[in-house]
Design a protein around this motif. Structure first.
Motif, PDB file in Angstrom:
ATOM      1  N   HIS A  12       0.857  -1.189   0.000  1.00  0.00           N
ATOM      2  CA  HIS A  12       0.000   0.000   0.000  1.00  0.00           C
ATOM      3  C   HIS A  12       0.894   1.240   0.000  1.00  0.00           C
ATOM      4  O   HIS A  12       1.862   1.316   0.752  1.00  0.00           O
ATOM      5  CB  HIS A  12      -0.920  -0.020   1.214  1.00  0.00           C
ATOM      6  N   ARG A  27       4.828   6.928   2.036  1.00  0.00           N
ATOM      7  CA  ARG A  27       4.482   5.868   2.985  1.00  0.00           C
ATOM      8  C   ARG A  27       4.200   4.567   2.239  1.00  0.00           C
ATOM      9  O   ARG A  27       3.443   4.537   1.279  1.00  0.00           O
ATOM     10  CB  ARG A  27       3.267   6.273   3.821  1.00  0.00           C
ATOM     11  N   SER A  29       3.346   0.295   3.111  1.00  0.00           N
ATOM     12  CA  SER A  29       3.043  -0.675   4.164  1.00  0.00           C
ATOM     13  C   SER A  29       2.683  -2.004   3.525  1.00  0.00           C
ATOM     14  O   SER A  29       2.181  -2.066   2.407  1.00  0.00           O
ATOM     15  CB  SER A  29       1.901  -0.192   5.064  1.00  0.00           C
ATOM     16  N   ARG A  30       2.951  -3.062   4.288  1.00  0.00           N
ATOM     17  CA  ARG A  30       2.624  -4.410   3.819  1.00  0.00           C
ATOM     18  C   ARG A  30       2.519  -5.330   5.022  1.00  0.00           C
ATOM     19  O   ARG A  30       3.267  -5.202   5.995  1.00  0.00           O
ATOM     20  CB  ARG A  30       3.695  -4.926   2.862  1.00  0.00           C
ATOM     21  N   THR A  84       9.122   0.071  16.881  1.00  0.00           N
ATOM     22  CA  THR A  84       9.417   1.263  16.085  1.00  0.00           C
ATOM     23  C   THR A  84      10.908   1.545  15.967  1.00  0.00           C
ATOM     24  O   THR A  84      11.684   1.266  16.891  1.00  0.00           O
ATOM     25  CB  THR A  84       8.694   2.497  16.669  1.00  0.00           C
ATOM     26  N   VAL A  98       9.992   3.426  10.799  1.00  0.00           N
ATOM     27  CA  VAL A  98       9.450   2.088  10.559  1.00  0.00           C
ATOM     28  C   VAL A  98       8.648   1.677  11.789  1.00  0.00           C
ATOM     29  O   VAL A  98       9.148   1.765  12.914  1.00  0.00           O
ATOM     30  CB  VAL A  98      10.568   1.064  10.295  1.00  0.00           C
ATOM     31  N   THR A  99       7.411   1.227  11.566  1.00  0.00           N
ATOM     32  CA  THR A  99       6.550   0.792  12.659  1.00  0.00           C
ATOM     33  C   THR A  99       5.989  -0.590  12.352  1.00  0.00           C
ATOM     34  O   THR A  99       5.563  -0.850  11.222  1.00  0.00           O
ATOM     35  CB  THR A  99       5.372   1.771  12.854  1.00  0.00           C
ATOM     36  N   THR A 108       2.238  -6.072  10.220  1.00  0.00           N
ATOM     37  CA  THR A 108       2.271  -5.035   9.196  1.00  0.00           C
ATOM     38  C   THR A 108       3.484  -4.145   9.425  1.00  0.00           C
ATOM     39  O   THR A 108       3.691  -3.636  10.528  1.00  0.00           O
ATOM     40  CB  THR A 108       0.994  -4.181   9.211  1.00  0.00           C
ATOM     41  N   VAL A 109       4.265  -3.992   8.383  1.00  0.00           N
ATOM     42  CA  VAL A 109       5.403  -3.077   8.401  1.00  0.00           C
ATOM     43  C   VAL A 109       4.988  -1.807   7.661  1.00  0.00           C
ATOM     44  O   VAL A 109       4.590  -1.868   6.495  1.00  0.00           O
ATOM     45  CB  VAL A 109       6.635  -3.688   7.719  1.00  0.00           C
ATOM     46  N   GLU A 110       5.052  -0.684   8.357  1.00  0.00           N
ATOM     47  CA  GLU A 110       4.774   0.612   7.728  1.00  0.00           C
ATOM     48  C   GLU A 110       6.040   1.441   7.755  1.00  0.00           C
ATOM     49  O   GLU A 110       6.640   1.633   8.813  1.00  0.00           O
ATOM     50  CB  GLU A 110       3.655   1.351   8.453  1.00  0.00           C
ATOM     51  N   THR A 112       7.715   5.125   6.583  1.00  0.00           N
ATOM     52  CA  THR A 112       7.464   6.495   6.129  1.00  0.00           C
ATOM     53  C   THR A 112       8.800   7.206   5.945  1.00  0.00           C
ATOM     54  O   THR A 112       9.612   7.263   6.869  1.00  0.00           O
ATOM     55  CB  THR A 112       6.600   7.276   7.131  1.00  0.00           C
ATOM     56  N   MET A 137      10.316  -4.058   0.336  1.00  0.00           N
ATOM     57  CA  MET A 137       9.163  -4.808   0.832  1.00  0.00           C
ATOM     58  C   MET A 137       9.073  -6.177   0.151  1.00  0.00           C
ATOM     59  O   MET A 137       8.747  -7.187   0.785  1.00  0.00           O
ATOM     60  CB  MET A 137       7.877  -4.017   0.595  1.00  0.00           C
TER      61      MET A 137
END
Length: 202
Positions: A12, A27, A29-30, A84, A98-99, A108-110, A112, A137
C-alpha cells in the motif's frame, strides 16, 4: 520466483505534503505472515539484513550510526523493539520511520520516508524513492517466506525484478496523481527519472 501482480498489490502506497512543516512523505506498508519479533529481527540484525537487503556496518544502537554497503547511511535516532525504529537516511533531514503492528496473526510493516520539500521538489519526489522501498518490501517478503537469494543486489537487477519495478513506478505515479502534490509535468519528469534508475535498459 514470485507472482509480480500479487506482490505489487500487497504493498500500500501514499504520498503526502505537510504544508506547515514544508515536507513531503512517502508511505509504504505491507502485512507479512510472521511474528513481530521475527520481522524485527530480519529488519535489524546484520546477519539477516544482508540476506535480503544490504550488508550493514556501524554502531547499531540508539545514538549510533550505520552504513549500508553501496547505499545510504545515517544515524539511529529511536529504537524500540519490536515496534518502532527511526533513522536518518542519507542526510540529517531525510528521516525514515518504521513501525510494526500485529493484527490477526500478521505483522504489518509501515515505512514512512520524509524529506524537506526543497529536497523532494514536489510530491513527484516520491518516484525517486518509492520504487526502491517497494523493492525492499518485496525482498523482505521473499526472505520471510524462506526463498533463498544468493545475492540480493544481483537479484535486484534481474529481469524479473526490473519488471516488478516497472509496475511499481506505474503505481507510484498513480499515488502521486491522487495526492495532488505535483503537477503533471513534475510527475512525468519523476516517472522518467524513476524508469532510468529502476528499469535500466528495459
Amino acid at each position: 520466483m514470485f507472482d509480480m501482480l500479487q506482490e505489487l498489490a500487497e504493498i500500500h502506497r501514499s504520498v503526502a505534503r505537510n504544508k506547515a512543516a514544508e515536507t513531503v512523505s512517502v508511505r509504504v506498508s505491507r502485512a507479512y505472515d510472521a511474528e513481530p519479533e521475527d520481522v524485527w529481527s530480519a529488519l535489524t540484525e546484520p546477519e539477516r539484513l544482508l540476506r535480503w537487503f544490504y550488508p550493514i556496518t556501524g554502531d547499531l544502537r540508539p545514538g549510533g550510526s550505520f552504513q549500508l554497503e553501496g547505499n545510504a547511511g545515517g544515524e539511529i535516532r529511536r529504537c524500540e523493539p519490536p515496534v518502532t525504529l527511526q533513522v536518518t537516511f542519507g542526510g540529517p533531514e531525510s528521516i525514515v520511520d518504521v513501525t510494526l503492528t500485529e493484527t490477526a496473526g500478521k505483522t504489518t510493516v509501515e515505512l514512512t520516508h520524509t524529506v524537506p520539500l526543497s529536497m523532494a521538489g514536489s510530491g513527484a519526489g516520491a518516484l525517486f524513492v518509492g520504487p526502491g522501498w517497494d523493492g525492499a518490501m518485496l525482498g523482505l517478503g521473499l526472505y520471510l517466506r524462506g526463498v533463498a537469494v544468493d545475492d540480493p543486489i544481483e537479484m535486484a537487477n534481474s529481469p524479473e525484478v526490473v519488471e516488478f519495478n516497472r509496475g511499481s513506478i506505474s503505481r507510484w505515479t498513480h499515488s502521486v496523481e491522487a495526492s495532488g502534490t505535483a503537477t503533471s509535468d513534475e510527475i512525468a519528469s519523476g516517472a522518467a527519472a524513476a524508469s532510468a534508475q529502476y528499469t535500466p535498459g528495459a
